[in-house]
Design a protein around this motif. Structure first.
Motif, PDB file in Angstrom:
ATOM      1  N   UNK A  41      54.590  70.590  54.517  1.00  0.00           N
ATOM      2  CA  UNK A  41      53.978  71.423  53.484  1.00  0.00           C
ATOM      3  C   UNK A  41      54.028  70.731  52.125  1.00  0.00           C
ATOM      4  N   UNK A  42      55.130  70.047  51.831  1.00  0.00           N
ATOM      5  CA  UNK A  42      55.228  69.326  50.566  1.00  0.00           C
ATOM      6  C   UNK A  42      54.263  68.143  50.531  1.00  0.00           C
ATOM      7  N   UNK A  43      54.159  67.467  51.644  1.00  0.00           N
ATOM      8  CA  UNK A  43      53.343  66.263  51.669  1.00  0.00           C
ATOM      9  C   UNK A  43      51.853  66.558  51.777  1.00  0.00           C
ATOM     10  N   UNK A  44      51.487  67.536  52.581  1.00  0.00           N
ATOM     11  CA  UNK A  44      50.077  67.826  52.824  1.00  0.00           C
ATOM     12  C   UNK A  44      49.682  69.203  52.311  1.00  0.00           C
ATOM     13  N   UNK A  45      50.362  69.726  51.319  1.00  0.00           N
ATOM     14  CA  UNK A  45      50.087  71.065  50.814  1.00  0.00           C
ATOM     15  C   UNK A  45      48.718  71.191  50.177  1.00  0.00           C
ATOM     16  N   UNK A  46      48.174  70.117  49.631  1.00  0.00           N
ATOM     17  CA  UNK A  46      46.869  70.173  48.976  1.00  0.00           C
ATOM     18  C   UNK A  46      45.709  70.199  49.942  1.00  0.00           C
ATOM     19  N   UNK A  47      45.957  69.907  51.200  1.00  0.00           N
ATOM     20  CA  UNK A  47      44.877  69.852  52.178  1.00  0.00           C
ATOM     21  C   UNK A  47      44.769  71.180  52.911  1.00  0.00           C
ATOM     22  N   UNK A  48      44.193  72.148  52.249  1.00  0.00           N
ATOM     23  CA  UNK A  48      43.998  73.447  52.878  1.00  0.00           C
ATOM     24  C   UNK A  48      42.559  73.571  53.328  1.00  0.00           C
ATOM     25  N   UNK A  49      42.223  74.638  53.963  1.00  0.00           N
ATOM     26  CA  UNK A  49      40.867  74.863  54.446  1.00  0.00           C
ATOM     27  C   UNK A  49      39.964  75.159  53.246  1.00  0.00           C
ATOM     28  N   UNK A  50      39.069  74.237  52.950  1.00  0.00           N
ATOM     29  CA  UNK A  50      38.217  74.382  51.768  1.00  0.00           C
ATOM     30  C   UNK A  50      37.123  75.414  51.967  1.00  0.00           C
ATOM     31  N   UNK A  51      36.734  75.664  53.200  1.00  0.00           N
ATOM     32  CA  UNK A  51      35.625  76.581  53.459  1.00  0.00           C
ATOM     33  C   UNK A  51      36.016  78.043  53.343  1.00  0.00           C
ATOM     34  N   UNK A  52      37.280  78.374  53.289  1.00  0.00           N
ATOM     35  CA  UNK A  52      37.673  79.774  53.243  1.00  0.00           C
ATOM     36  C   UNK A  52      37.270  80.423  51.923  1.00  0.00           C
ATOM     37  N   UNK A  53      37.278  79.665  50.829  1.00  0.00           N
ATOM     38  CA  UNK A  53      36.901  80.236  49.535  1.00  0.00           C
ATOM     39  C   UNK A  53      35.400  80.441  49.434  1.00  0.00           C
TER      40      UNK A  53
END
Length: 89
Positions: A41-53
């Motif tokens: 989560x700390x390392x890849x926290x910025x890579x969330x699902x962009x399409x949800x917004x």
């Protein structure tokens, strides 16, 4: 007598470790899983699902086309030579 005592101690230590392993292994694995999850989560926290917004409704089909590259003249170059194989009987 000393040999039997040594064998008995080894067997008792083996079974003691086996019992303790069964008791503490689930907590140990749970702890390791939480630490690993925290690390990811700390390392890849910025890579969330962009399409949800930007999603309109669930079930809608959205086709996103990538910009196609024009084929360059380099792709027409000869890559290798053709070899024709014949069967030998």
């Amino acid at each position: 007598m000393g040999f039997l005592r040594t064998i008995l101690i080894i067997v008792l230590v083996y079974y003691l470790l086996k019992i303790l392993g069964r008791l503490f292994a689930p907590q140990l694995f749970r702890y390791a899983a939480k630490k690993t999850e925290k690390h990811f989560r700390e390392r890849f926290g910025g890579f969330t699902d962009f399409d949800t917004a930007n999603s309109d409704r669930e079930g809608d089909v959205i086709i996103k086309e990538k910009q196609s590259k024009k084929p360059s003249s380099d792709s027409k170059e000869k890559v290798g030579e053709y070899i024709d194989f014949e069967e030998i009987e």
